[in-house]
Enzyme design. Structure first.
Site, mmCIF file in Angstrom:
data_model
loop_
_atom_site.group_PDB
_atom_site.id
_atom_site.type_symbol
_atom_site.label_atom_id
_atom_site.label_comp_id
_atom_site.label_asym_id
_atom_site.label_seq_id
_atom_site.Cartn_x
_atom_site.Cartn_y
_atom_site.Cartn_z
ATOM 1 N N PHE A 12 61.123 20.893 9.938
ATOM 2 C CA PHE A 12 60.749 19.470 9.981
ATOM 3 C C PHE A 12 60.242 19.046 11.376
ATOM 4 C CE2 PHE A 12 63.080 15.207 10.671
ATOM 5 C CZ PHE A 12 61.946 14.449 10.427
ATOM 6 N N ALA A 86 67.079 26.597 14.073
ATOM 7 C CA ALA A 86 68.511 26.383 13.858
ATOM 8 C C ALA A 86 68.790 26.246 12.379
ATOM 9 C CB ALA A 86 68.972 25.100 14.566
ATOM 10 N N THR A 137 71.560 18.069 19.865
ATOM 11 C CA THR A 137 71.795 16.920 18.969
ATOM 12 C C THR A 137 72.881 16.000 19.532
ATOM 13 O OG1 THR A 137 72.728 16.324 16.813
ATOM 14 C CG2 THR A 137 73.313 18.494 17.651
ATOM 15 N N LYS A 166 76.046 23.952 17.790
ATOM 16 C CA LYS A 166 75.043 23.398 18.707
ATOM 17 C C LYS A 166 75.669 23.156 20.087
ATOM 18 C CE LYS A 166 71.282 22.251 17.792
ATOM 19 N NZ LYS A 166 70.007 23.012 17.800
#
Ligand code: NAD
Ligand code: DAU
Length: 367
Positions: A12, A86, A137, A166
């Site tokens: 995305f 990821a 994030t 993460k």
């Protein structure tokens, strides 16, 4: 001429980033490495691969593959690594965390190690012509109560296996910066929305379900809050941080757009209904939808385990040091996003039918 090594560029945000930089910087080259997991879709960058065969190279592979990553460094003179690759979906990490550790932790370590060796840092001070940017994030900071914001100084307190993986990567990036002088940057962004998002995430899932008259599963009481950022604003932020961010720095990226999940779902129903009713372009589609586009589709379901209550970013550091701030208001971005999914029903169908998995073979058969 700079060369960007973009990992996860068929997903995305990565695909939106490739579109953004290939257009913005006419003199760059991009090497995209993507494993094409369930979330990777070559159709996302098909246009760029066709239009810019000399500037964009796609390589199917794993960021854990040492030989392949070394080959990329030996073949191109890499200036920037931007690591989007990821496993990104929290619900999947609750079901099975193993692949999250393999990709999100060990994969990052492989990239860091090879960058350190190939950029030949030795005992030297920072090289200013190279950067390793880790796309992280806001979830690494855990969850907020009713008030307050995440700053770059907030404690790292991840709550899901995804965010723990993460956060682990962030620690490794920090360590390679401290130990090996690797010129790293970490960006921590809030929830993105926009074109090309895989329809397992809240916004595209709900749009797809509304269009198909399916139930809209809202977790728990629907009052969890996310801070929504239009993906193009995110891509612009990364581009600016690469140019202006300090090596070793951490930058939060957020949209000043806090909203509860239930309000997001109700907004999607309302705006989608408006677009179908009022826009001539969708008249044909609207005729097949009868009257089912309304809030009766909403179904409250069992809550996500360990569901973080609220995320909210304080983006003042990136504004001050880099000069970035969000430009796309949620009210505009969400209508553009819904329109994109309405205009790209074939893209959605390619995914829901599973046919997008054949794209790699189809595109590369003739090359
Ligand atoms: P995505 O799931 O849509 O895309 C991930 C891409 O990585 C896919 O193309 C997939 O094929 C590829 N990939 C997965 N494992 C790989 C591996 N081992 N080797 C090579 N490629 C691999 O994810 P996204 O939403 O675009 O997120 C991109 C990055 O941004 C992630 O690192 C995520 O943690 C981070 N992030 C996402 C958001 C968000 O709202 N989506 C917000 C903040 C940060
Ligand atoms: O904050 C950044 C993170 O945003 C990224 O690091 C992740 O990669 C990305 O997936 C996203 O994580 P979230 O868990 O916040 O996104 P998701 O779209 O899965 O869910 C958003 C909110 O909506 C969350 O509170 C859970 C809720 N939800 C989600 C789904 C899929 C529902 O209520 N129903 C659903 O069906």
């Amino acid at each position: 001429m700079k060369t960007y090594f973009v990992t996860g560029g068929a997903g995305f945000i990565g695909s939106n980033f490739i579109k953004y930089i290939i257009d913005k910087h006419q003199d760059i080259k991009i090497v995209c490495l993507d494993k094409l997991t369930y979330a990777g879709n070559l159709a996302n960058i098909e246009e760029e691969l066709n239009n810019y065969p000399d500037r964009l190279t796609f390589i199917k592979g794993d960021i854990n593959n040492q030989e392949l990553v070394e080959y990329i460094f030996d073949t191109w003179e890499i200036n920037y690594i931007v690591n989007f690759a990821a496993e990104s979906h929290v619900d999947r990490s609750i079901e099975d965390a193993e692949v999250f550790l393999k990709t999100n932790v060990l994969g990052v370590q492989n990239l860091l190690n090879i960058a350190k060796d190939k950029w030949d840092l030795g005992e030297r001070e920072y090289r200013n012509d190279v950067r390793f940017l880790q796309v992280s994030t806001d979830e690494v900071y855990g969850s907020l109560g009713k008030r307050g914001y995440f700053t770059e100084e907030s404690n790292i307190q991840p709550n899901s296996p995804y965010s723990a993986s993460k956060a682990s990567a962030d620690m490794l990036v920090r360590a390679y910066n401290e130990t090996h002088n690797l010129p790293t940057i970490i960006t921590r962004c809030s929830n993105n929305y926009g074109p090309y998002q895989f329809p397992e995430k809240l916004i595209p899932l709900m749009i797809n379900n509304i269009l198909n008259g399916k139930e809209l599963p809202v977790y728990g009481d629907g009052l969890n809050v996310r801070d929504w950022l239009y993906v193009k604003d995110h891509c612009r932020a990364i581009d600016m941080v690469l140019e202006k961010g300090k090596a070793g720095g951490v930058y939060n990226i957020g949209g000043h757009n806090e909203e509860t999940n239930i309000k997001i779902v109700k907004t999607l129903i309302k705006e989608l209904d408006n677009l179908l009713k009022e826009n001539e372009a969708y008249k044909e589609m609207a005729a097949t939808k009868d009257d089912y586009i309304n809030e009766s589709l909403i179904t409250f379901v069992k809550d996500r385990l360990g569901h973080d209550k609220r995320y909210a970013i304080d983006p003042s550091k990136i504004k001050k040091e880099v000069g970035w701030e969000p430009t796309i208001m949620f009210e505009d971005g969400i209508v553009d996003t819904i329109k994109w999914y309405l205009d790209n029903q074939d893209w959605l169908k390619l995914i829901t039918s599973g046919d997008y998995k054949n794209y790699y073979e189809e595109m590369y058969l003739d090359r």
